[in-house]
Design a protein around this motif. Structure first.
Motif, PDB file in Angstrom:
ATOM      1  N   TYR A 183      12.123 -89.810  51.187  1.00  0.00           N
ATOM      2  CA  TYR A 183      13.521 -89.484  51.355  1.00  0.00           C
ATOM      3  C   TYR A 183      13.740 -89.022  52.777  1.00  0.00           C
ATOM      4  O   TYR A 183      12.894 -88.396  53.366  1.00  0.00           O
ATOM      5  N   SER A 184      14.902 -89.328  53.316  1.00  0.00           N
ATOM      6  CA  SER A 184      15.141 -89.040  54.715  1.00  0.00           C
ATOM      7  C   SER A 184      15.427 -87.558  54.948  1.00  0.00           C
ATOM      8  O   SER A 184      16.352 -86.993  54.386  1.00  0.00           O
ATOM      9  N   PHE A 185      14.627 -86.942  55.746  1.00  0.00           N
ATOM     10  CA  PHE A 185      14.866 -85.565  56.136  1.00  0.00           C
ATOM     11  C   PHE A 185      15.200 -85.491  57.616  1.00  0.00           C
ATOM     12  O   PHE A 185      15.350 -84.434  58.170  1.00  0.00           O
ATOM     13  N   GLU A 186      15.250 -86.652  58.259  1.00  0.00           N
ATOM     14  CA  GLU A 186      15.505 -86.735  59.692  1.00  0.00           C
ATOM     15  C   GLU A 186      14.557 -85.864  60.490  1.00  0.00           C
ATOM     16  O   GLU A 186      14.814 -85.509  61.628  1.00  0.00           O
ATOM     17  N   GLY A 187      13.450 -85.506  59.857  1.00  0.00           N
ATOM     18  CA  GLY A 187      12.392 -84.815  60.584  1.00  0.00           C
ATOM     19  C   GLY A 187      12.621 -83.348  60.887  1.00  0.00           C
ATOM     20  O   GLY A 187      11.775 -82.711  61.493  1.00  0.00           O
ATOM     21  N   TYR A 188      13.744 -82.802  60.473  1.00  0.00           N
ATOM     22  CA  TYR A 188      13.987 -81.409  60.820  1.00  0.00           C
ATOM     23  C   TYR A 188      13.742 -80.485  59.638  1.00  0.00           C
ATOM     24  O   TYR A 188      14.303 -80.681  58.566  1.00  0.00           O
ATOM     25  N   GLU A 189      12.915 -79.476  59.883  1.00  0.00           N
ATOM     26  CA  GLU A 189      12.623 -78.537  58.804  1.00  0.00           C
ATOM     27  C   GLU A 189      13.890 -77.803  58.365  1.00  0.00           C
ATOM     28  O   GLU A 189      14.042 -77.466  57.201  1.00  0.00           O
ATOM     29  N   ARG A 190      14.793 -77.573  59.318  1.00  0.00           N
ATOM     30  CA  ARG A 190      16.024 -76.833  58.989  1.00  0.00           C
ATOM     31  C   ARG A 190      16.930 -77.620  58.049  1.00  0.00           C
ATOM     32  O   ARG A 190      17.822 -77.058  57.426  1.00  0.00           O
ATOM     33  N   THR A 191      16.721 -78.955  58.011  1.00  0.00           N
ATOM     34  CA  THR A 191      17.499 -79.773  57.074  1.00  0.00           C
ATOM     35  C   THR A 191      17.256 -79.305  55.649  1.00  0.00           C
ATOM     36  O   THR A 191      18.136 -79.383  54.792  1.00  0.00           O
ATOM     37  N   VAL A 192      16.035 -78.798  55.411  1.00  0.00           N
ATOM     38  CA  VAL A 192      15.694 -78.295  54.077  1.00  0.00           C
ATOM     39  C   VAL A 192      16.658 -77.178  53.689  1.00  0.00           C
ATOM     40  O   VAL A 192      17.127 -77.112  52.552  1.00  0.00           O
ATOM     41  N   ASP A 193      16.970 -76.307  54.659  1.00  0.00           N
ATOM     42  CA  ASP A 193      17.873 -75.187  54.374  1.00  0.00           C
ATOM     43  C   ASP A 193      19.237 -75.688  53.885  1.00  0.00           C
ATOM     44  O   ASP A 193      19.825 -75.117  52.974  1.00  0.00           O
ATOM     45  N   ALA A 194      19.694 -76.766  54.514  1.00  0.00           N
ATOM     46  CA  ALA A 194      20.997 -77.315  54.122  1.00  0.00           C
ATOM     47  C   ALA A 194      20.939 -77.860  52.695  1.00  0.00           C
ATOM     48  O   ALA A 194      21.858 -77.639  51.902  1.00  0.00           O
ATOM     49  N   HIS A 195      19.827 -78.545  52.368  1.00  0.00           N
ATOM     50  CA  HIS A 195      19.687 -79.064  50.999  1.00  0.00           C
ATOM     51  C   HIS A 195      19.630 -77.921  49.985  1.00  0.00           C
ATOM     52  O   HIS A 195      20.257 -77.980  48.931  1.00  0.00           O
ATOM     53  N   ILE A 196      18.867 -76.878  50.330  1.00  0.00           N
ATOM     54  CA  ILE A 196      18.747 -75.726  49.419  1.00  0.00           C
ATOM     55  C   ILE A 196      20.125 -75.100  49.193  1.00  0.00           C
ATOM     56  O   ILE A 196      20.494 -74.755  48.076  1.00  0.00           O
ATOM     57  N   LYS A 197      20.878 -74.986  50.282  1.00  0.00           N
ATOM     58  CA  LYS A 197      22.214 -74.398  50.183  1.00  0.00           C
ATOM     59  C   LYS A 197      23.079 -75.216  49.210  1.00  0.00           C
ATOM     60  O   LYS A 197      23.759 -74.652  48.343  1.00  0.00           O
ATOM     61  N   ASN A 198      23.001 -76.556  49.354  1.00  0.00           N
ATOM     62  CA  ASN A 198      23.781 -77.422  48.466  1.00  0.00           C
ATOM     63  C   ASN A 198      23.347 -77.284  47.016  1.00  0.00           C
ATOM     64  O   ASN A 198      24.178 -77.248  46.106  1.00  0.00           O
ATOM     65  N   ILE A 199      22.019 -77.233  46.807  1.00  0.00           N
ATOM     66  CA  ILE A 199      21.521 -77.106  45.425  1.00  0.00           C
ATOM     67  C   ILE A 199      22.030 -75.803  44.823  1.00  0.00           C
ATOM     68  O   ILE A 199      22.489 -75.754  43.681  1.00  0.00           O
ATOM     69  N   ARG A 200      21.970 -74.725  45.618  1.00  0.00           N
ATOM     70  CA  ARG A 200      22.430 -73.424  45.110  1.00  0.00           C
ATOM     71  C   ARG A 200      23.902 -73.465  44.731  1.00  0.00           C
ATOM     72  O   ARG A 200      24.307 -72.912  43.714  1.00  0.00           O
ATOM     73  N   GLN A 201      24.711 -74.134  45.589  1.00  0.00           N
ATOM     74  CA  GLN A 201      26.144 -74.244  45.284  1.00  0.00           C
ATOM     75  C   GLN A 201      26.347 -74.895  43.924  1.00  0.00           C
ATOM     76  O   GLN A 201      27.270 -74.558  43.183  1.00  0.00           O
ATOM     77  N   LYS A 202      25.457 -75.834  43.605  1.00  0.00           N
ATOM     78  CA  LYS A 202      25.654 -76.619  42.385  1.00  0.00           C
ATOM     79  C   LYS A 202      25.071 -75.961  41.140  1.00  0.00           C
ATOM     80  O   LYS A 202      25.615 -76.099  40.061  1.00  0.00           O
ATOM     81  N   ILE A 203      23.924 -75.275  41.286  1.00  0.00           N
ATOM     82  CA  ILE A 203      23.276 -74.767  40.067  1.00  0.00           C
ATOM     83  C   ILE A 203      23.465 -73.269  39.830  1.00  0.00           C
ATOM     84  O   ILE A 203      23.286 -72.794  38.716  1.00  0.00           O
TER      85      ILE A 203
END
Ligand code: CA
Length: 227
Positions: A183-203
């Motif tokens: 899956y594309s992470f565009e190579g940035y570790e900080r991208t993970v933070d954005a995904h986590i933030k989105n998951i939290r918003q949803k669950i």
């Protein structure tokens, strides 16, 4: 990418030969000579299977197995002496997935590692993962919170699945990127933070006070069932 194997064995010749055979077959092999060290490594790094000798200088391999099973369902193959049936039986009873008796051929070990990984991966990829009110169905790609279905992107789903499969285990951002390969992470570790933030918003009912995905400051993230 090859599966990551942790070898827990204090005899250097055995470690050396296992590492070389596993690497030849595309596995990533790490080793440690003590039980305490093994438990520490399992907390800080992510592995797919543990090859665990019973006779260790500090903790017994059986004790190590017990400790691992309190927090993790990672596949474990124990290495036992040929004449010690008790160790084998106890090992299986406390949750080891298989055993190999010494002396063994390194080829046999590699074959058993593959067999156990096939078996456990097939079984776990079909099972619904339940953490508190959260249920994750890997076959249907469905996530539900208290029965209500949540829409996640495929990357969000993979991150949540990895965290939920390894409840309580802390993942660094880089480990999460590695786990969610393909899956594309565009190579940035900080991208993970954005995904986590989105998951939290949803669950989460209150994303600012997350009950499931906890931030471990300076390290990464873990998922727990906060009751
Ligand atoms: Ca030993």
């Amino acid at each position: 990418m090859g599966a990551r194997i942790l070898i827990v064995e204090d005899e250097p010749e055995i470690v050396e030969i296992l590492v070389s055979y596993l690497k030849r077959d595309g596995f990533l092999a790490r080793s440690t000579t003590s039980g305490e060290e093994a438990l520490a490594k399992l907390k800080s790094e992510s592995f797919d299977l543990v090859l665990l000798d019973i006779m260790l200088p500090d903790l017994s391999g059986l004790e190590v197995c017990r400790q691992i099973r309190k927090v993790s369902s990672i596949p474990i193959i124990i290495l036992t002496a040929r004449d010690n049936e008790t160790d084998r039986v106890v090992g299986l009873e406390i949750g080891a997935d298989d055993y190999i008796t010494k002396p063994f051929s390194p080829r046999e070990v590699v074959a058993r590692v593959k067999a156990v990984l096939r078996r456990t991966q097939a079984a776990s990829s079909e099972k619904i993962i339940q953490v508190g009110d959260l249920s994750i169905d890997p076959l249907r790609y469905e996530v539900r919170v208290r029965g209500r279905q949540i829409e996640l992107t495929s990357t969000e789903f993979k991150i949540l699945e990895v965290l939920a499969r390894n409840q309580g285990q802390v993942f660094t951002r880089l480990q999460l990127i590695n786990q969610v390969q393909g899956y594309s992470f565009e190579g940035y570790e900080r991208t993970v933070d954005a995904h986590i933030k989105n998951i939290r918003q949803k669950i989460e009912s209150d994303p600012k006070q997350p009950r499931y995905i906890k931030t471990v400051y300076g390290v990464g993230y873990k998922l727990i069932a906060d009751s």
